[in-house]
Write a protein that holds these residues in place. Structure first.
Motif, PDB file in Angstrom:
ATOM      1  N   GLU A 153      -0.395   5.701   2.868  1.00 49.56           N
ATOM      2  CA  GLU A 153      -0.809   5.447   1.498  1.00 49.56           C
ATOM      3  C   GLU A 153       0.291   4.744   0.719  1.00 49.56           C
ATOM      4  O   GLU A 153       1.465   5.075   0.895  1.00 49.56           O
ATOM      5  N   ILE A 157      -2.286   5.737   9.173  1.00 47.89           N
ATOM      6  CA  ILE A 157      -2.799   5.310   7.865  1.00 47.89           C
ATOM      7  C   ILE A 157      -1.804   5.774   6.805  1.00 47.89           C
ATOM      8  O   ILE A 157      -1.606   6.976   6.616  1.00 47.89           O
ATOM      9  N   ARG A 195      -9.556   4.829   1.915  1.00 49.00           N
ATOM     10  CA  ARG A 195      -9.199   5.424   3.198  1.00 49.00           C
ATOM     11  C   ARG A 195     -10.336   5.218   4.198  1.00 49.00           C
ATOM     12  O   ARG A 195     -11.457   5.694   3.964  1.00 49.00           O
ATOM     13  N   PHE A 198      -4.141   1.243   1.338  1.00 47.59           N
ATOM     14  CA  PHE A 198      -3.830   1.943   2.577  1.00 47.59           C
ATOM     15  C   PHE A 198      -3.357   0.923   3.607  1.00 47.59           C
ATOM     16  O   PHE A 198      -3.995  -0.111   3.786  1.00 47.59           O
TER      17      PHE A 198
END
Lengths: 228, 373
Positions: free
Chosen positions: B304, B302, B293, B356
């Motif tokens: 995941e 962002i 991250r 990410f």
């Protein structure tokens, strides 16, 4: 100025030319549309038939007309018997001869004009619910007007100048079938008629230029309406 | 319901063979130019006759070779907006608009009521009535063409690359109008395009065409996210299509947050009510990958996920599929990231590895979002 006989010749010539053009237009438009928009077996033959008066000697056309539309011809006889319409040795015959001779010129010009109208514009009209007839009269024909004007002019000028087919079919009768070219031809056969010939020649030129100007005017008005 | 199953042969090499059915309000025919899209809509409109097959719209048979039915174009009640507008140059704007309005007879069972004033209002063409048709700009012509087709009260509206002859500024404008036409008049649209942006914004169903044949017919999202169709869809510009809805507007920074199965996305503020459904296209080249991250970055989004398949055809660029984790465990949402092969090797990305996906908020513009009411 013009004598009484000369005025008569000019009036007769105009009558013959107008009649020939007016009666040719609907048929020429129909033929032009068929040639421009349809494909069918025998189209080449049909095209050749329409063009025949352009390539055959006028005298030959005149003879054919005499055979077919004369008093004893197949068509002429029937028309005479059923409708009392006579072509032989009448001004109507001169108009028929002039119309036939000018026909290919008129069809050619109109055909080119129709071909220049995008088919997709006609498609658009049909998707908006217009029948083929409505498409023709509201889209194709209005857009082909400049070409139609050219065709009418060519045929009109050709009618004013028609000689060979006319003299063969309806002869050279003063006051009935003697149009400008026939009158001029007559005068050349007698000595000392140079002044009279010149007068009629000038009349011919004036008529042709007037026809040209008229067609140019129609053309310009039509174009202005379309692309202002 | 639109049912099409037609074959048409042009010569030994070219044959169009199209079979699809859809009940969507906007169906797109999508594929490269020359793939046969226009032939299919021309056959639907009745402008081109198919050799074999049938075409039915809402149970009405427009064409059926076996039953020798071929309804003339003018009776089909199918409106058509052509690429170049095809306004009648010798008629005024008003005459163009009214050309098809003869169908306004109550006997016609086409679309519901489409009042003239409402069409003029929506398309913003009130000021053009007095203009000469040839003097209109491309965008103005296309507005009139859409109005003209609408006023003929079609049961179905065909649009063949309606934006192709416009500059990019006008395109967005007309596209917005088409969305409003769909929403306000409830007219079913068949939309032909080779633009992934237009199709993903507008269409509910996509008929994917290639080389004269229908490759697939399915919901838009499925078509553009299916890996096996990527050779046909990805070639244009790879990316993923996500169905989301607006959850809040940030009035201070003028941002809008969208929620979807795989997480949340922040985009420049759009004028849409909270809760509105939106379809967002995320282009593969706008997606950056990171193995941990990142901090201290300007990037707003962002997400995941884990690395899925990696496509590397030996060039400088590779495409990485990212399976988004999201709140609901197996969301199945997938992103596509286009990264350099060198970066891929340095990061030693392998399938299954956590990753990410980073997307700048400003990567989303109006053109990559499609709204529906």
């Amino acid at each position: 100025m013009l004598s009484k006989e000369e005025v008569e010749i000019v009036v007769l010539s105009l009558k013959v030319a107008f009649a020939s053009v007016i009666f040719s237009v609907p048929l020429a438009v129909a033929c032009a549309w068929v040639l421009a928009r349809c494909s069918f077996p025998g189209k080449t033959l049909f095209d050749a038939l329409v063009h025949l008066p352009l390539v055959l000697p006028p005298v030959v056309i005149g003879y054919f007309l005499l055979v077919m539309f004369g008093k004893n011809g197949w068509i002429g006889g029937a028309l005479d018997a059923w409708f009392g319409v006579t072509f032989a040795f009448r001004w109507t015959g001169a108009a028929l001869a002039a119309g036939v001779m000018g026909f290919p010129l008129m069809v050619r010009a109109i055909r080119l004009a129709i071909e220049a109208v995008p088919v997709r514009l006609e498609w658009a009209a049909r998707t908006l619910g217009a029948s083929r007839w409505r498409v023709f009269f509201t889209v194709t024909l209005p857009l082909a007007i400049p070409g139609l004007a050219v065709g009418v002019l060519l045929a009109f000028a050709r009618s004013l100048g028609e000689f060979g087919a006319t003299i063969t079919f309806v002869s050279n009768i003063p006051g009935e079938t003697q149009t400008l070219p026939l009158a001029i031809y007559n005068l050349t056969q007698s000595p000392g008629a140079d002044a009279a010939i010149l007068k009629l020649c000038i009349v011919s030129i004036v008529l042709s230029v007037a026809a040209l100007a008229a067609s140019e005017w129609v053309n310009r008005v039509a174009r202005r309406r379309q692309s202002a | 319901m639109i049912e099409v199953d037609i074959k048409k042969r042009f010569n030994a090499q070219t044959e169009i063979s199209a079979k699809f059915a859809s009940d969507a309000s906007v169906v797109a025919l999508f594929g490269r130019s020359g793939s046969g899209k226009t032939t299919v809509v021309n056959a639907m409109a009745g402008l081109v006759k198919a050799d074999r097959g049938h075409i039915r719209v809402d149970g009405v048979t427009l064409f059926d070779s076996e039953r020798a039915i071929n309804m003339p174009a003018e009776q089909r009640g199918i409106g058509y907006v052509f690429q170049d507008g095809l306004l009648f140059p010798h008629l005024s704007v008003k005459q163009n608009l009214f050309y098809g309005a003869r169908r306004l007879s109550p006997a016609h069972d086409g679309a519901s009521s489409i009042p003239f004033d409402q069409v003029v209002d929506l398309l913003g063409i009130g000021g053009l009535m007095a203009r000469d048709t040839p003097s209109l700009s491309g965008g103005e012509k296309q507005r009139i063409a859409i109005g003209r087709a609408l006023l003929s009260r079609p049961r179905l509206l065909l649009m063949d690359e309606p934006l192709a002859s416009l500059d990019s500024g006008r395109r967005g404008e007309i596209l917005r109008l088409i969305e409003r036409v769909r929403d306000e008049f409830g007219v079913r649209i068949v939309y032909v395009s080779h633009s992934i942006g237009e199709v993903s914004r507008l269409a509910d169903d996509v008929v994917l065409m290639n080389d004269g044949k229908v490759v697939a017919c399915a919901a838009t999202e499925e078509i553009f996210n299916r890996a096996d169709l990527r050779p046909f869809t990805g070639r244009f510009e790879g990316g993923a299509l996500i169905e989301a809805h607006a959850v809040r507007h940030d009035m201070k920074y003028f941002l809008t947050t969208f929620k979807f199965d795989g997480g949340e996305l922040i985009a420049p503020g759009v004028d849409t009510p909270v809760g509105a459904r939106v379809r967002i296209r995320i282009r593969a080249r706008d997606v950056t990958l990171a193995t941990e991250r990142p901090r201290g970055l300007s990037i707003r989004n962002i997400l995941e996920g884990t690395v899925g398949a990696i496509d590397n055809r030996g060039g400088a660029i590779s495409e990485v599929h990212v399976l988004l984790a999201g709140p609901g465990a197996l969301s199945g949402r997938e992103l596509l990231a286009r990264v350099s092969t060198q970066a891929l090797d340095e990061m030693q990305l392998t399938p299954g590895q956590p990753v990410f996906a980073l997307i700048k908020a400003i990567a989303f513009d109006k053109r990559s979002m499609g709204f529906s009411a």
